[in-house]
Design an enzyme around this catalytic site. Sequence first.
Site, short mmCIF file in Angstrom:
data_model
loop_
_atom_site.label_atom_id
_atom_site.label_comp_id
_atom_site.label_asym_id
_atom_site.label_seq_id
_atom_site.Cartn_x
_atom_site.Cartn_y
_atom_site.Cartn_z
NE ARG A 102 -3.87 0.49 1.83
CZ ARG A 102 -5.12 0.53 2.29
NH1 ARG A 102 -5.41 1.26 3.36
NH2 ARG A 102 -6.09 -0.14 1.71
CG HIS A 129 -8.23 -0.02 -3.34
ND1 HIS A 129 -7.45 -1.10 -3.00
CD2 HIS A 129 -8.91 0.33 -2.20
CE1 HIS A 129 -7.65 -1.40 -1.73
NE2 HIS A 129 -8.53 -0.56 -1.22
CD GLN A 132 -12.90 -1.77 -1.65
OE1 GLN A 132 -12.17 -1.70 -0.69
NE2 GLN A 132 -14.11 -2.28 -1.58
CG ASP A 222 -13.49 6.19 -1.34
OD1 ASP A 222 -13.37 6.02 -0.10
OD2 ASP A 222 -12.51 6.23 -2.12
CB CYS A 262 -14.15 1.13 -0.62
SG CYS A 262 -13.71 2.86 -0.38
NE ARG A 290 -10.35 -5.31 -0.40
CZ ARG A 290 -9.60 -4.35 0.17
NH1 ARG A 290 -10.17 -3.32 0.72
NH2 ARG A 290 -8.28 -4.40 0.10
N1 CP Z 1 -11.24 -0.35 1.80
C1 CP Z 1 -10.01 -0.44 2.29
O1 CP Z 1 -9.02 -0.63 1.57
O2 CP Z 1 -9.94 -0.34 3.65
P1 CP Z 1 -8.60 -0.15 4.49
O3 CP Z 1 -8.06 1.20 4.15
O4 CP Z 1 -9.03 -0.25 5.93
O5 CP Z 1 -7.62 -1.23 4.12
N1 NVA Z 2 -9.91 6.63 -1.68
C1 NVA Z 2 -9.55 6.19 -0.36
C2 NVA Z 2 -9.79 4.73 -0.22
C3 NVA Z 2 -9.53 4.16 1.13
C4 NVA Z 2 -9.73 2.67 1.18
C5 NVA Z 2 -8.10 6.52 -0.10
O1 NVA Z 2 -7.27 6.39 -1.00
O2 NVA Z 2 -7.78 6.95 1.02
#
Ligand code: CP
Ligand code: NVA
Length: 303
Positions: A102, A129, A132, A222, A262, A290
């Site tokens: 990430r 993502h 997701q 989101d 999400c 997920r």
């Molecule tokens: N939706 C998602 O990726 O959640 P987290 O940021 O908690 O991993």
């Molecule tokens: N768009 C959000 C998604 C979190 C799962 C972010 O990037 O923070």
Amino acid sequence: MKHFLNLIDLTTDELSHLLAEAARLKDAHTRRIPSHSLSGRVVGLVFEKPSLRTRVSFESGIAQLGGTSLYLPGNEVGLGWRESLADFARTISNYLDALVLRVYRHETLDGIASTGSIPVINGLSDWSHPCQGLADILTVRELFGTETGRTIVFVGDGNNVARSLAVGCGRLGMRFVLACPIGYGFDDRFKAQYTARVSPDFPREVNDPIAAVRGADVIYTDVWTSMGQEAEREERLRRFESFQVNADLLSKAPSHCKVLHCLPAHRGEEITDDVMDGPACAAFQQAGNRMHAQKAVLEWLLK
Ligand code: CP
Ligand code: NVA
């Protein structure tokens, strides 16, 4: 060497395979059928940003398949500043069988995938993502029996989550509509990529959420301010104010319409408590998916 960096890199057949496998793995999990498909495999998780769902669903999923996971906080690994991405990737490829990352910058993923020798999975970047997106489509399939022909109206920012879902929809015969304030739609780079590699019919972008949800099978939202955009928060709160998913907006959609998010949800901003906790919301089923979707990805890359 296969990676899982963007849904756009997968064919429709590959996506269909992953969805079918995710459903099979979910069923096996429900029936407590043991699996050893990742026995002896070690998967690293490098996170530069916080996470609940991605980290825990990967760690649990890996354990359920008989593998081992290793969580590596981004600030300890120091991607690109403690040592170069290539040196990191070449070193860690000796120890691990796959890597979930990430990251702030999507280029970090590309740099590691191109210099290491193990599969790399995108656990969220500023660009996309894909884990997701896969779980989202699995959820739509469960809710409606098939995803084909369904209309997803994404009310919010044309961000990482929206891009992945739009690509998944384009590949699998769903309509994707983005309802966003002017200036927060998809950028030209995504438009060029989508029209070249998915379809010449680019998803419709509208600036009126009420008109947009009239034909929605699913309303998706989101956060308005993604991780890494904190400096824009005040401005975004103002610009997105009329794009809140609340009971009034939901009442403009067909009665069968479901709501997805999400997560994490910023209740009171992009979505209200009554919608989050109401009967149309399937966000927790979606969060559960997920894990099943990612188990399918891990087996696809490692088996
Ligand atoms: N939706 C998602 O990726 O959640 P987290 O940021 O908690 O991993
Ligand atoms: N768009 C959000 C998604 C979190 C799962 C972010 O990037 O923070």
